[in-house]
Design a protein around this motif. Structure first.
Motif, PDB file in Angstrom:
ATOM      1  N   VAL A   3      -1.149   9.519 -28.446  1.00 21.87           N
ATOM      2  CA  VAL A   3      -2.018   8.597 -29.183  1.00 21.87           C
ATOM      3  C   VAL A   3      -1.197   7.583 -29.953  1.00 21.87           C
ATOM      4  O   VAL A   3      -1.455   6.388 -29.926  1.00 21.87           O
ATOM      5  CB  VAL A   3      -2.907   9.408 -30.163  1.00 21.87           C
ATOM      6  CG1 VAL A   3      -3.593   8.473 -31.128  1.00 21.87           C
ATOM      7  CG2 VAL A   3      -3.940  10.205 -29.389  1.00 21.87           C
ATOM      8  N   SER A   4      -0.135   8.057 -30.640  1.00 26.32           N
ATOM      9  CA  SER A   4       0.631   7.174 -31.508  1.00 26.32           C
ATOM     10  C   SER A   4       1.263   6.022 -30.732  1.00 26.32           C
ATOM     11  O   SER A   4       1.473   4.947 -31.256  1.00 26.32           O
ATOM     12  CB  SER A   4       1.694   7.969 -32.253  1.00 26.32           C
ATOM     13  OG  SER A   4       2.383   8.758 -31.331  1.00 26.32           O
ATOM     14  N   HIS A   7      -1.827   3.437 -29.968  1.00 31.99           N
ATOM     15  CA  HIS A   7      -2.772   3.095 -31.020  1.00 31.99           C
ATOM     16  C   HIS A   7      -2.048   2.308 -32.112  1.00 31.99           C
ATOM     17  O   HIS A   7      -1.139   2.818 -32.760  1.00 31.99           O
ATOM     18  CB  HIS A   7      -3.348   4.390 -31.599  1.00 31.99           C
ATOM     19  CG  HIS A   7      -4.518   4.190 -32.498  1.00 31.99           C
ATOM     20  ND1 HIS A   7      -5.808   4.477 -32.119  1.00 31.99           N
ATOM     21  CD2 HIS A   7      -4.602   3.725 -33.760  1.00 31.99           C
ATOM     22  CE1 HIS A   7      -6.622   4.209 -33.107  1.00 31.99           C
ATOM     23  NE2 HIS A   7      -5.916   3.748 -34.126  1.00 31.99           N
ATOM     24  N   ASP A  88      -9.086   5.718 -37.029  1.00 32.13           N
ATOM     25  CA  ASP A  88      -7.675   6.104 -37.097  1.00 32.13           C
ATOM     26  C   ASP A  88      -7.538   7.530 -37.617  1.00 32.13           C
ATOM     27  O   ASP A  88      -6.513   8.178 -37.410  1.00 32.13           O
ATOM     28  CB  ASP A  88      -6.913   5.160 -38.043  1.00 32.13           C
ATOM     29  CG  ASP A  88      -7.083   3.713 -37.645  1.00 32.13           C
ATOM     30  OD1 ASP A  88      -6.689   3.370 -36.516  1.00 32.13           O
ATOM     31  OD2 ASP A  88      -7.639   2.930 -38.439  1.00 32.13           O
ATOM     32  N   PRO A 112      -6.191   9.433 -33.860  1.00 27.94           N
ATOM     33  CA  PRO A 112      -4.766   9.677 -34.140  1.00 27.94           C
ATOM     34  C   PRO A 112      -4.470  10.725 -35.208  1.00 27.94           C
ATOM     35  O   PRO A 112      -3.440  11.392 -35.134  1.00 27.94           O
ATOM     36  CB  PRO A 112      -4.262   8.302 -34.595  1.00 27.94           C
ATOM     37  CG  PRO A 112      -5.213   7.339 -33.992  1.00 27.94           C
ATOM     38  CD  PRO A 112      -6.545   8.007 -33.959  1.00 27.94           C
ATOM     39  N   ILE A 139      -1.419  13.809 -31.567  1.00 28.92           N
ATOM     40  CA  ILE A 139      -2.364  13.685 -32.686  1.00 28.92           C
ATOM     41  C   ILE A 139      -1.810  14.430 -33.898  1.00 28.92           C
ATOM     42  O   ILE A 139      -1.351  15.565 -33.774  1.00 28.92           O
ATOM     43  CB  ILE A 139      -3.744  14.262 -32.273  1.00 28.92           C
ATOM     44  CG1 ILE A 139      -4.390  13.336 -31.241  1.00 28.92           C
ATOM     45  CG2 ILE A 139      -4.647  14.493 -33.480  1.00 28.92           C
ATOM     46  CD1 ILE A 139      -5.629  13.910 -30.560  1.00 28.92           C
TER      47      ILE A 139
END
Ligand SMILES: NC(=O)c1ccc[n+]([C@@H]2O[C@H](COP(=O)([O-])OP(=O)(O)OC[C@H]3O[C@@H](n4cnc5c(N)ncnc54)[C@H](O)[C@@H]3O)[C@@H](O)[C@H]2O)c1
Length: 351
Positions: A3-4, A7, A88, A112, A139
């Motif tokens: 995710v990081s 995003h 977020d 996230p 996450i």
């Protein structure tokens, strides 16, 4: 993909709260003490976040929170919220037995960062599987065993680690309302303050219709000392206390963890030539101020910097593992017969 990596985080993180009950929102109404007392209030108070949506299965609770915080995006179910809103960060504040199901939805939606109320699931197997899924997707998963985030409890841990009470020799603790519900909080705090627990045995099962019993327990710490945990009835009052005695001092966390008593060795006030424990100053002496602001700020920090949350999923899984071991051994070991010779006040006097 993690995710990081895909995003991009805005300057103010978009946050939602799932579950608009006490800890989600309502504790901020009619406060009995100052401070930031709910997840919703924490997202408002934190400079790095904006509160954009709520979900609650109960329409009244949902509208009440929406009105209180002037939030317009209200959903009856978390899945729809996660599909509709670009988030977020999310707080899971629903009842214990629903945490795993809501967390699974949040992971599938690729949010996230998740701050999940304790416990992380009802079993360590369920919690550890979800923790692995969150990690695989990059996450941030933090759990709100709130004493880990609290400045007073953190200072107590430093003091114990620095030997300010000498070598830890004895640990006693008291809790109510279920070994999973509150017992995991106690076990997590004991691990945080006194180190790993390598063995946990339960006794006196005290079953509850909810299925979450409140047994006593004997703990063996990696440091070689023993802990005695008392599971108390919540019929008349709740209790959550910890007492750590070292070779040269003592720490007592009383009044539900709000008050600290720190003792060091000193001359007896009563008997010449004797030594006793005497109260000594300790700062901060009050705990659990702004109890929800710290976990929200810490989770934001973990998301922005890649640092570990102050309370990780692994910590929450370990607490559940210990709780299950305690419940199991308490339920399966033989118990002395009770009844005969016990007075109305529950005391059996020797004849
Ligand atoms: N960290 C702490 O010290 C602390 C303190 C209090 C509560 N908690 C934890 O927070 C959680 C909530 O406790 P509470 O006292 O706020 O409970 P609560 O009953 O006051 O609120 C829970 C809310 O969740 C809603 N809800 C239930 N199932 C749902 C679902 N599937 N989807 C959406 N909404 C749902 C309910 O309608 C209710 O409004 C519990 O797990 C509890 O252990 C932690």
């Amino acid at each position: 993909m993690a995710v990081s990596a895909k995003h991009r985080l805005p300057s103010r993180l978009r946050a939602a709260v799932i579950g608009c009950g006490n800890i989600g929102s309502r504790r901020s109404e009619n406060k009995k003490m100052p401070g930031v007392l709910s997840h919703a209030e924490a997202y408002r108070a934190c400079e790095d976040t904006q509160l954009v949506a709520f979900a609650d299965a109960n329409q009244d609770a949902l509208e009440r929170a929406g009105n209180l915080w002037n939030v317009k995006q209200l959903y009856r179910d978390p899945a729809t919220l996660f599909r509709t809103e670009h988030l977020d960060m999310v707080s899971i504040c629903t009842p214990d037995a629903t945490h795993a199901e809501v967390l699974r939805l949040a992971i599938d939606a690729g949010i996230p960062a998740v701050l999940c109320e304790k416990p992380l699931g009802m079993t360590h197997q369920e919690a550890s599987s979800l923790a692995a899924q969150a990690e695989a997707r990059g996450i941030v998963l933090a759990v709100n065993y709130q004493r880990r985030y609290d400045p007073m409890h953190r200072r107590v841990r430093e003091a114990i680690q620095a030997g300010e009470i000498g070598q830890v020799r004895h640990v006693s603790a008291w809790y109510t309302k279920g070994i999973v519900h509150n017992g995991t909080h106690l076990l997590d705090t004991l691990r945080f303050l006194c180190g790993e627990i390598v063995r946990a045995e339960g006794l006196n099962p005290r079953p509850d219709p909810s299925g979450d019993s409140t047994p006593d327990a004997v703990l063996t710490f990696a440091g070689g000392f023993t802990g005695f945990v008392h599971g108390c009835s919540a019929e008349a009052f709740a209790v959550f206390e910890i007492d750590v005695i070292g070779s040269h001092g003592r720490v007592r966390l009383v009044d539900e963890g709000h008050v600290l008593e720190f003792y060091v060795m000193g001359d007896s006030r009563y008997y010449p030539g004797y030594r006793q424990l005497v109260r000594a100053p300790f700062e901060p002496s009050e705990g659990l101020r702004d109890p929800l602001l710290h976990p929200v700020e810490d989770t934001v920090r973990a998301l922005r910097t890649g640092a570990r949350p102050a309370c990780t999923a692994a910590d929450a899984v370990r607490a559940l593992e210990l709780a299950q071991e305690i419940a199991h051994t308490a339920a399966t070991r033989p118990h002395p017969p009770t009844g005969g010779g016990v007075t109305q006040k529950g005391i059996a006097w020797p004849s």
